[in-house]
Design a protein around this motif. Structure first.
Motif, PDB file in Angstrom:
ATOM      1  N   PRO A  41      33.681 -31.797   5.294  1.00 49.79           N
ATOM      2  CA  PRO A  41      33.038 -30.618   4.716  1.00 49.79           C
ATOM      3  C   PRO A  41      33.674 -30.250   3.381  1.00 49.79           C
ATOM      4  CG  PRO A  41      34.569 -29.977   6.460  1.00 49.79           C
ATOM      5  CD  PRO A  41      34.495 -31.483   6.475  1.00 49.79           C
ATOM      6  N   ARG A 115      20.052 -18.517   9.109  1.00 46.64           N
ATOM      7  CA  ARG A 115      20.961 -18.099   8.041  1.00 46.64           C
ATOM      8  C   ARG A 115      20.313 -17.028   7.160  1.00 46.64           C
ATOM      9  NH1 ARG A 115      25.482 -20.754   7.423  1.00 46.64           N
ATOM     10  NH2 ARG A 115      24.599 -22.637   8.349  1.00 46.64           N
ATOM     11  N   ARG A 213      26.407 -22.546   2.658  1.00 53.57           N
ATOM     12  CA  ARG A 213      26.502 -22.980   4.052  1.00 53.57           C
ATOM     13  C   ARG A 213      27.937 -23.374   4.407  1.00 53.57           C
ATOM     14  NH1 ARG A 213      21.181 -25.231   3.087  1.00 53.57           N
ATOM     15  NH2 ARG A 213      22.134 -27.115   2.222  1.00 53.57           N
ATOM     16  N   THR A 216      30.101 -20.153   4.772  1.00 54.50           N
ATOM     17  CA  THR A 216      29.798 -19.357   5.980  1.00 54.50           C
ATOM     18  C   THR A 216      30.213 -20.084   7.257  1.00 54.50           C
ATOM     19  OG1 THR A 216      27.505 -20.199   5.993  1.00 54.50           O
ATOM     20  CG2 THR A 216      27.917 -18.104   4.871  1.00 54.50           C
ATOM     21  N   GLU A 217      30.088 -21.418   7.263  1.00 50.23           N
ATOM     22  CA  GLU A 217      30.476 -22.181   8.452  1.00 50.23           C
ATOM     23  C   GLU A 217      31.987 -22.184   8.646  1.00 50.23           C
ATOM     24  OE1 GLU A 217      28.689 -25.974   7.858  1.00 50.23           O
ATOM     25  OE2 GLU A 217      26.659 -25.267   8.372  1.00 50.23           O
ATOM     26  N   HIS A 221      34.909 -16.449  13.193  1.00 51.91           N
ATOM     27  CA  HIS A 221      34.030 -15.502  13.885  1.00 51.91           C
ATOM     28  C   HIS A 221      34.786 -14.778  14.981  1.00 51.91           C
ATOM     29  CE1 HIS A 221      30.482 -16.996  11.783  1.00 51.91           C
ATOM     30  NE2 HIS A 221      30.939 -18.209  12.004  1.00 51.91           N
TER      31      HIS A 221
END
Length: 221
Positions: A41, A115, A213, A216-217, A221
């Motif tokens: 990523p 999203r 993306r 945010t990924e 959380h």
């Protein structure tokens, strides 16, 4: 050799050939899937190299009270619970503002429905004397029906812009007319309401969506 034996041998040869071809195709597909799924990523350094700066420590904002283009209160609490992309500009801007708003609209088209539901886009005016809620209500939905225009007291807007590292200055033109020079970055606030990152111009909607993306990924959380 009898004809039946020849035919049986041919069938076995065909089956063997087909099996080998199927195996090769499966291996090729498997390697492609592995390559895609194993592609690393975008990390903070890779994003920075491509024009998106993510802070190691997101920055808290001072509480503020503004108003949106519907005439409703808009405060720092409205940045919580969703990701917020904010562009600081003004409706009389002849070039960078409408272009950026259009690019943000196209970026939204690159996002999944899930999203999109967790994303809001703001135009925060730097020209509250002219950009009333009524003016913003005519301007902002032109780019996207879900975009939100924000205005209010000049000093509150100035502090908000300063905390988002958006520099701007009023420039006098002929007569009583004026324009505003301002930074062109798009600012990102995370669901805790903190200043999380910014995107440098020029913008490519697909690339911006990819970076968004990735950010945010990676968010805890």
């Amino acid at each position: 050799m009898a004809p039946d034996v020849n035919r049986a041998a041919q069938r076995r040869g065909i089956r063997r050939t087909v099996a080998i071809l199927v195996t090769i195709v499966a291996l090729v597909i498997g390697l492609q899937v592995y390559k895609v799924t194993r592609e690393p990523p975008l990390d903070r350094e890779a994003l920075r190299e491509q024009g998106t700066v993510v802070f190691e420590q997101p920055r808290r904002l001072t509480d503020f009270e503004l108003v949106n283009h519907r005439g409703e209160p808009f405060t720092d609490e409205d940045l919580e619970g969703v990701w917020t992309l904010a562009f600081f500009g003004f409706t009389h801007c002849p070039d960078i503002c409408p272009v950026t708003m259009a690019e943000l609209s196209r970026m939204m088209g690159e996002l999944s429905a899930e999203r999109l539901a967790n994303t809001q886009v703001l135009l925060v005016t730097l020209d509250p004397a002219r950009d009333t809620p009524e003016v913003l209500a005519e301007y902002v939905p032109h780019f996207h029906e879900d975009f939100v225009g924000v205005t209010g007291e000049f000093l509150t807007l100035k502090r908000f812009a300063n905390e988002a590292n958006v520099a701007f200055a009023k420039v006098t033109l002929e007569g009583e007319d004026y324009t505003i020079d301002h930074g062109g970055q798009v600012v990102l606030f995370n669901p805790r309401g903190d200043y999380h990152a910014f995107f440098k111009p020029p913008f490519d909607p697909a690339k911006m969506a990819e970076h968004y993306r990735a950010i945010t990924e990676a968010f805890p959380h």
